[in-house]
Design a protein around this motif. Structure first.
Motif, PDB file in Angstrom:
ATOM      1  N   SER A   1       0.819  -1.213   0.000  1.00 47.57           N
ATOM      2  CA  SER A   1       0.000   0.000   0.000  1.00 47.57           C
ATOM      3  C   SER A   1       0.858   1.271   0.000  1.00 47.57           C
ATOM      4  O   SER A   1       0.577   2.218  -0.750  1.00 47.57           O
ATOM      5  CB  SER A   1      -0.940  -0.001   1.210  1.00 47.57           C
ATOM      6  OG  SER A   1      -0.199  -0.025   2.421  1.00 47.57           O
TER       7      SER A   1
ATOM      8  N   SER B   1       3.980   1.499  -1.002  1.00 42.99           N
ATOM      9  CA  SER B   1       4.704   1.559  -2.283  1.00 42.99           C
ATOM     10  C   SER B   1       3.790   2.064  -3.392  1.00 42.99           C
ATOM     11  O   SER B   1       4.209   2.883  -4.237  1.00 42.99           O
ATOM     12  CB  SER B   1       5.245   0.168  -2.610  1.00 42.99           C
ATOM     13  OG  SER B   1       5.887   0.172  -3.871  1.00 42.99           O
ATOM     14  N   LYS B   2       2.562   1.573  -3.382  1.00 36.53           N
ATOM     15  CA  LYS B   2       1.621   2.013  -4.411  1.00 36.53           C
ATOM     16  C   LYS B   2       1.309   3.502  -4.256  1.00 36.53           C
ATOM     17  O   LYS B   2       1.254   4.253  -5.254  1.00 36.53           O
ATOM     18  CB  LYS B   2       0.332   1.193  -4.309  1.00 36.53           C
ATOM     19  CG  LYS B   2      -0.663   1.499  -5.421  1.00 36.53           C
ATOM     20  CD  LYS B   2      -1.865   0.573  -5.323  1.00 36.53           C
ATOM     21  CE  LYS B   2      -2.852   0.853  -6.458  1.00 36.53           C
ATOM     22  NZ  LYS B   2      -4.031  -0.045  -6.369  1.00 36.53           N
TER      23      LYS B   2
ATOM     24  N   ASN C   1       4.324   5.462  -5.487  1.00 33.31           N
ATOM     25  CA  ASN C   1       4.427   5.465  -6.952  1.00 33.31           C
ATOM     26  C   ASN C   1       3.369   6.361  -7.595  1.00 33.31           C
ATOM     27  O   ASN C   1       3.644   7.054  -8.590  1.00 33.31           O
ATOM     28  CB  ASN C   1       4.303   4.037  -7.495  1.00 33.31           C
ATOM     29  CG  ASN C   1       5.504   3.178  -7.131  1.00 33.31           C
ATOM     30  OD1 ASN C   1       6.604   3.703  -6.972  1.00 33.31           O
ATOM     31  ND2 ASN C   1       5.296   1.869  -7.001  1.00 33.31           N
ATOM     32  N   ASN C   2       2.168   6.328  -7.039  1.00 33.17           N
ATOM     33  CA  ASN C   2       1.100   7.196  -7.582  1.00 33.17           C
ATOM     34  C   ASN C   2       1.465   8.673  -7.416  1.00 33.17           C
ATOM     35  O   ASN C   2       1.267   9.483  -8.347  1.00 33.17           O
ATOM     36  CB  ASN C   2      -0.221   6.902  -6.878  1.00 33.17           C
ATOM     37  CG  ASN C   2      -0.794   5.558  -7.283  1.00 33.17           C
ATOM     38  OD1 ASN C   2      -0.438   5.015  -8.334  1.00 33.17           O
ATOM     39  ND2 ASN C   2      -1.686   5.011  -6.463  1.00 33.17           N
TER      40      ASN C   2
END
Length: 487
Positions: A43, A45-46, A49-50
């Motif tokens: 979560s 990391s996502k 990245n977003n």
């Protein structure tokens, strides 16, 4: 007191209940830890990245607006200024526009406009390199992006040329805050999962250990009653019922063996006492018979000698039976010619047969070599043939036959004697059991011959059976493996 508590604690740690508790706890907690860790990492990391893609997308749009509006030439563009203000406020970003002379032409913080930038990332960007630098300690991400415009000249025509650098500095505090929030949620989930695991592990430990404790209680009850009664009424796991059934069988066998042992002791006492009683009666008769003729003394002394011989035979047979039953006593296995053993035994018992005019017939269908203890096997043959002669009719017949297949050899001893009642045939191998006690007294013997025979056959991993009809005769059949295999 402390030692007693420590012992109780150590015993509980070694218990089946505690093992189930620990295993259940691990089975529940480990997946929760793994899933929580994966969720936290994925979560965050996502999210990172977003946000990074969003920063890059903002940079591209701002760069394109700066180039298309000719911001560095006009020095003013409402659209670019509005976008700079929006990004600065929404993303907590600091945005600078720097020309080729490293002069800061625009600064969203309005602090360094007109100053010279000496950042190494700016120099890299002026050479056409996109630079991204993240500082996790200070919580920011900095982008240095070259502003490349298409310039048309008379001499060179249309060429692409770096006219400046766009520097954007985004705060990553929101990413850190998001990671902290997710970590907090995961830790709460860990705590709730641990509580759940403890409760479930405790319940499972109590539930699954209950049958074992039930078995223990039933075993304690054996002290007060024989075996486990009404087994079908016990509502429990199939395995537990099977254990109790096996235990009940073991207890029944134990009591049966105990009864056999008690009977054996009683029979031994009786068999040993009988000759002694006879000798005492004969001796007392001699003592009280003053002036009796010498022939009477001679007759009584012969009777006493016979009783002593009988007592000695009983003792010797008892010792042999004990030695045979003792599994620690090795048997001397070797390859033996079975035909020779039978022929030798039959020669030995021939005089006994001739006294009663009994014909001994030997039938051998093939030569047989087998792994046996020669002396013990000879005792088996001797016991069976002598019994066949002793309990035969005058002018009767004893037939000894020998045969084999690929795995076993068989020999039978068949007589034409008095036979054995059907109800007694299962007991003929019991110690001291005699079908006709009066006749057994006349023929002699200790009543242990067949018991010894059966034990020797068992030591050879074989089997022995009997078939008989009264007044027609008896047949003993022995089966022994050709190859002896240690267990």
């Amino acid at each position: 007191m402390k030692n007693k508590k420590l012992d109780l604690f150590l015993n509980y740690i070694k218990s089946f209940e505690f093992s189930i508790f620990v295993v259940t706890l691990i089975v529940i907690i480990v997946p929760i830890l793994v899933i929580g860790t994966i969720f936290l990492n994925v979560s965050t990391s996502k999210y990172y990245n977003n946000r990074l893609e969003e920063y890059k997308s903002n940079n591209i749009m701002l760069k394109n607006n700066i180039i298309s509006s000719g911001y560095l030439d006009k020095k003013e563009s409402e659209a670019v200024n509005a976008q700079i203000n929006l990004l600065s406020n929404e993303f907590d970003a600091r945005i600078q526009i720097i020309d080729t002379a490293c002069i800061i032409r625009e600064d969203s913080k309005s602090e360094d406009i007109g100053n010279t930038s000496i950042s190494k990332n700016v120099f890299k960007a002026l050479k056409g390199e996109d630079v991204m630098e993240e500082n996790k300690d200070l919580e920011y991400i900095e982008f240095s992006i070259p502003l490349v415009a298409t310039i048309t000249t008379v001499e060179e025509g249309s060429i692409k040329k770096t006219v400046g650098v766009l520097c954007t500095n985004y705060s990553t505090a929101n990413i850190s805050n998001y990671r902290s929030d997710v970590r907090r949620v995961v830790y709460i989930a860990f705590a709730l999962g641990a509580i759940f695991a403890l409760v479930v592990a405790f319940i499972c430990a109590k539930f699954f250990a209950r049958p074992i404790k039930r078995v223990g209680e039933i075993i304690k009850d054996v002290k007060h009653r024989r075996g486990v009664e009404n087994l079908d009424e016990i509502k429990d796991y199939t395995e537990v019922k099977q254990i109790l059934s096996d235990f009940n069988t073991m207890i029944d066998n134990f009591y049966a063996e105990q009864k056999k042992r008690d009977d054996f002791v009683s029979n031994v006492s009786h068999e040993l006492k009988t000759p002694i009683t006879s000798m005492k009666v004969l001796a007392d008769s001699l003592v009280g018979a003053e002036g009796a003729p010498e022939e009477m003394y001679q007759e009584f002394l012969v009777d006493i000698s016979n009783e002593i011989e009988r007592e000695s035979q009983i003792i010797n047979d008892l010792l042999e039976l004990v030695n045979t039953e003792n599994v620690e006593n090795e048997i001397n296995i070797s390859q033996v010619n079975i035909n020779d053993v039978l022929e030798s035994v039959l020669k030995t018992v021939k005089p006994i047969a001739e006294e009663k005019n009994i014909e001994v017939v030997y039938e051998s269908f093939r030569p047989i070599i087998a792994d046996v203890d020669e002396l013990k096997f000879a005792r088996v043959v001797t016991n069976l043939v002598e019994n066949a002669i002793k309990y035969n009719q005058v002018d009767g017949t004893v037939t000894v036959s020998l045969n084999a297949d690929h795995q076993y050899f068989y020999f039978k001893v068949q007589d034409t004697g008095i036979g054995i009642p059907e109800e007694d045939q299962d007991r003929v191998f019991e110690r001291f059991f005699r079908v006709d006690k009066a006749r057994a007294r006349e023929t002699g013997g200790s009543g242990l011959g067949l018991a010894i025979t059966k034990e020797i056959v068992k030591r050879h991993h074989g089997s022995i059976g009997v078939h008989s009809k009264e007044e027609e005769g008896t047949t003993f059949t022995v089966r022994i493996p050709l190859k002896y295999i240690e267990e």
